[in-house]
Write an enzyme that holds these catalytic residues in place. Structure first.
Site, PDB file in Angstrom:
ATOM      1  CG  LEU A 175      -2.013  -1.098   1.210  1.00 41.15           C
ATOM      2  CD1 LEU A 175      -2.816  -1.064   2.502  1.00 41.15           C
ATOM      3  CD2 LEU A 175      -2.939  -0.924   0.017  1.00 41.15           C
ATOM      4  CG  HIS A 176       3.517   2.586   3.201  1.00 43.45           C
ATOM      5  ND1 HIS A 176       2.792   1.736   4.010  1.00 43.45           N
ATOM      6  CD2 HIS A 176       3.696   3.724   3.926  1.00 43.45           C
ATOM      7  CE1 HIS A 176       2.564   2.326   5.176  1.00 43.45           C
ATOM      8  NE2 HIS A 176       3.095   3.531   5.149  1.00 43.45           N
TER       9      HIS A 176
END
Length: 262
Positions: A175-176
């Site tokens: 997600l990052h």
């Protein structure tokens, strides 16, 4: 409170000890009330105060980036350039962004939505293990991952605690990485490489220094050097891919910009 006071010495049962324990419990109770305080109406002065703090943080980030970070990276064009000179402004921008998001913006959202919990981060700067640092610095995401990823992996897929923690770590890294890929308009795997492959052995290694000053030093070294290295990697990736299409960037750094290098 009861768990913290399980191992009580004999002096805690004296009048002085009982008085000290009661005072500590009252302080903890007052802090919990502040964290869960809900006001009947929206405090617009409180919102304005946090909004101004967020704007000042963004302006400060812009000034530091334009004067100290971007010119150095543009002239260097290598990952190894002046890392010690870059770590101070890069980490300063990270601190300002952290304050803007977790202190100012989240406080505004909590006030507008009447969200009862006001604590969105813990004292990550006092962490003595890398695992403890990742647990403290983003409380909402950590709680979400624990309730919706960690426990379901153990309950439904019968994974061990270490395997479920690895799943949470991989998902968080993905997600990052997606966030950085959208922001810098360049897909890469820097965050997964640095955040995953290097952090996992550090998590196990830092457990040997849990509760000690050396552990806190290790956490801070990992934090400062990691932020500096990723700032260089992501900037150079963006500089190669997208800087020639960014008119604002070319207007600010017309003297340092070279069409042949982009």
């Amino acid at each position: 409170i009861y768990h913290k006071n399980e191992n009580i010495k004999d002096k805690s049962f004296t009048n002085g000890g009982m008085r000290n324990n009661s005072e500590e419990n009252e302080k903890e109770g007052e802090e919990d009330k502040e964290k869960l305080m809900i006001f009947p109406s929206i405090r617009w002065t409180y919102i304005l105060n946090n909004w101004l703090q967020g704007i000042l943080c963004l302006l400060w980030i812009s000034v530091v980036s334009c004067q100290r970070i971007v010119p150095m990276l543009v002239r260097g064009r290598l990952v190894t350039i002046n890392s010690l000179q870059l770590c101070v402004p890069a980490n300063l921008c990270w601190f300002l962004a952290f304050y803007c998001v977790f202190k100012a913006n989240f406080a505004i959202l909590a006030e507008v939505t009447h969200y009862p919990i006001k604590q969105f981060y813990e004292d990550w700067w006092n962490a003595t293990t890398v695992e403890d640092f990742w647990r403290r610095w983003n409380v909402p995401v950590h709680d979400f991952a624990v309730h919706h990823v960690f426990h379901p992996c153990m309950r439904h897929f019968k994974l061990s605690a270490q395997a479920a923690g690895a799943v949470v770590f991989v998902l968080s890294a993905l997600l990052h990485e997606l966030t950085f890929a959208v922001a810098f308009q360049c897909p890469n795997c820097y965050f997964i490489t640095i955040g995953m492959l290097l952090q996992v052995p550090l998590i196990h290694f830092s457990r040997h220094f849990q509760g000690r000053r050396r552990g806190n030093i290790l956490v801070w070294m990992n934090f400062v050097l990691g932020i500096t290295l990723m700032a260089q990697l992501y900037f150079h990736q963006w500089y190669k891919c997208c800087s020639r299409f960014d008119r604002l960037f070319r207007a600010f750094y017309r003297g340092d910009y070279d069409e042949s290098d982009a």
